[in-house]
Design a protein around this motif. Sequence first.
Motif, short mmCIF file in Angstrom:
data_model
loop_
_atom_site.label_atom_id
_atom_site.label_comp_id
_atom_site.label_asym_id
_atom_site.label_seq_id
_atom_site.Cartn_x
_atom_site.Cartn_y
_atom_site.Cartn_z
N ALA A 1 -10.34 82.79 92.07
CA ALA A 1 -10.21 83.47 93.35
C ALA A 1 -10.39 82.50 94.52
O ALA A 1 -10.42 82.92 95.67
CB ALA A 1 -11.24 84.60 93.45
N GLY A 2 -10.49 81.20 94.21
CA GLY A 2 -10.73 80.21 95.25
C GLY A 2 -9.83 79.01 95.17
O GLY A 2 -10.21 77.91 95.61
N GLY A 3 -8.63 79.17 94.60
CA GLY A 3 -7.66 78.08 94.63
C GLY A 3 -7.14 77.63 93.30
O GLY A 3 -6.07 77.02 93.22
N GLY B 1 -9.21 80.56 102.20
CA GLY B 1 -8.02 79.81 102.61
C GLY B 1 -7.34 79.14 101.43
O GLY B 1 -6.11 79.11 101.33
N ALA B 2 -8.15 78.61 100.51
CA ALA B 2 -7.58 77.96 99.32
C ALA B 2 -6.82 78.96 98.47
O ALA B 2 -5.77 78.66 97.91
CB ALA B 2 -8.70 77.30 98.51
N ASP B 3 -7.36 80.18 98.36
CA ASP B 3 -6.67 81.19 97.57
C ASP B 3 -5.37 81.64 98.25
O ASP B 3 -4.39 81.95 97.57
CB ASP B 3 -7.58 82.39 97.33
N ARG B 4 -5.37 81.65 99.57
CA ARG B 4 -4.13 81.95 100.30
C ARG B 4 -3.08 80.89 99.99
O ARG B 4 -1.90 81.22 99.76
CB ARG B 4 -4.42 81.98 101.81
N LEU B 5 -3.47 79.65 99.92
CA LEU B 5 -2.55 78.57 99.58
C LEU B 5 -2.08 78.71 98.13
O LEU B 5 -0.89 78.52 97.83
CB LEU B 5 -3.22 77.21 99.78
N LEU C 1 -13.08 72.44 94.27
CA LEU C 1 -11.79 73.00 93.87
C LEU C 1 -10.98 73.42 95.10
O LEU C 1 -9.76 73.18 95.17
CB LEU C 1 -12.01 74.19 92.95
N ALA C 2 -11.63 74.06 96.05
CA ALA C 2 -10.93 74.51 97.25
C ALA C 2 -10.40 73.33 98.06
O ALA C 2 -9.27 73.37 98.58
CB ALA C 2 -11.86 75.38 98.10
N ILE C 3 -11.20 72.28 98.18
CA ILE C 3 -10.74 71.08 98.90
C ILE C 3 -9.50 70.49 98.23
O ILE C 3 -8.54 70.11 98.91
CB ILE C 3 -11.88 70.04 98.97
N PHE C 4 -9.51 70.44 96.91
CA PHE C 4 -8.36 69.90 96.19
C PHE C 4 -7.12 70.75 96.45
O PHE C 4 -6.01 70.22 96.55
CB PHE C 4 -8.65 69.81 94.70
N ARG C 5 -7.29 72.08 96.58
CA ARG C 5 -6.14 72.93 96.89
C ARG C 5 -5.60 72.66 98.28
O ARG C 5 -4.39 72.61 98.48
CB ARG C 5 -6.54 74.41 96.73
N TYR C 6 -6.47 72.46 99.27
CA TYR C 6 -6.01 72.17 100.62
C TYR C 6 -5.24 70.85 100.67
O TYR C 6 -4.23 70.73 101.38
CB TYR C 6 -7.19 72.10 101.59
N ILE C 7 -5.69 69.86 99.92
CA ILE C 7 -5.06 68.54 99.97
C ILE C 7 -3.84 68.47 99.05
O ILE C 7 -2.89 67.72 99.33
CB ILE C 7 -6.10 67.45 99.61
N ASN C 8 -3.83 69.27 98.00
CA ASN C 8 -2.71 69.30 97.04
C ASN C 8 -2.21 70.75 96.90
O ASN C 8 -2.38 71.37 95.85
CB ASN C 8 -3.16 68.76 95.69
N PRO C 9 -1.60 71.29 97.95
CA PRO C 9 -1.32 72.73 97.97
C PRO C 9 -0.29 73.21 96.96
O PRO C 9 -0.32 74.38 96.56
CB PRO C 9 -0.85 72.98 99.40
#
Length: 325
Positions: free
Chosen positions: A291-293, A42-46, A261-269
């Motif tokens: 590959a993960g954000g 999901g993070a990589d999609r963002l 790293l992925a959590i940071f991408r979700y919160i800071n897309p």
Amino acid sequence: MTGQDTQDLAGLAEEIIGGRRLGRSDDLSFFKSCDLKALTEGADRLRKHFKGDRVDLCTIISGKSGNCGENCAFCAQSAHNHTACDVHGLYDFDRIYREAKSNENEGVDRFAIVISGRSPSNEDFERILETYRKLRGKLRISLCASLGFLTSGQFERLREAGVTSYHNNIETSRRFFPSICTSHSFDDKLANIRRAKAAGLDVCSGGIIGMGETMDDRIDMALELSELGVCSIPINSLIPIPGTPLAGLPRLTQDEILRTLAIFRYINPTVGIRLGAGRMLLSQNGRDAFAGGASATITGNMLTTSGSTIRSDREMLSGMGRIVP
């Protein structure tokens, strides 16, 4: 979040793409235990939607090193700690120019002068301004600075000299900050960042994970940075340094770094999630993180990148189908 992590996380990513933003009113505790593969996908999609495939590369030079009066527990350059760090005064223009020119020739986007200490002396600040003016006149590379605490007027003079971005990490959460530094406060950090932004500079601010903080602290740090509206978030993984108070801490696992790293991408897309120190803790020098954000990195032959080079980073990223300068 239910047991349907893949579906739920994918749906959350689509909601964020559609305009939703996560904040303090949201229950984000599911991030701590949800399926890691679904989270990173999901993070990589963002990342792909908001940042595309281009990877932002930056380099730094330690323009002045050691004898820092601040007592940051993680730092080899603090005079309060007893390490074997290099100690030198402010480099002259020629030394800095050679490094910046070499980095530009290898396709790096941005170059920063970093100095130790709470703030530069008036003499050093004037020399740094003159260095930036000369760099702006000779090079195309974007210029960044990491000079500690500055006044509003100093930030404005930096921008006038050709600097476009400023780096100042908040390091960790408000709750945990006094555990790693007491010579300045968390609010001092926030005020400095706001002065830089008010002067028209983009701000790069993140922190260090693995200092003994909890995942809740990391989530809180991600929320703080979202509220500050920074443009780039470097995530450094602690490599405990002998002679510092954190020397005995265990190293982070790859899964813990990738989850953070992925959590940071979700919160800071929409911002650049940037790999910093500690890439040696990741397989293939961070390939899974990209590959993960992650959408950016510090690069070059320096301690910060743990042995990676601009060339090796470009080759790895190109092999992933990413666009590098």
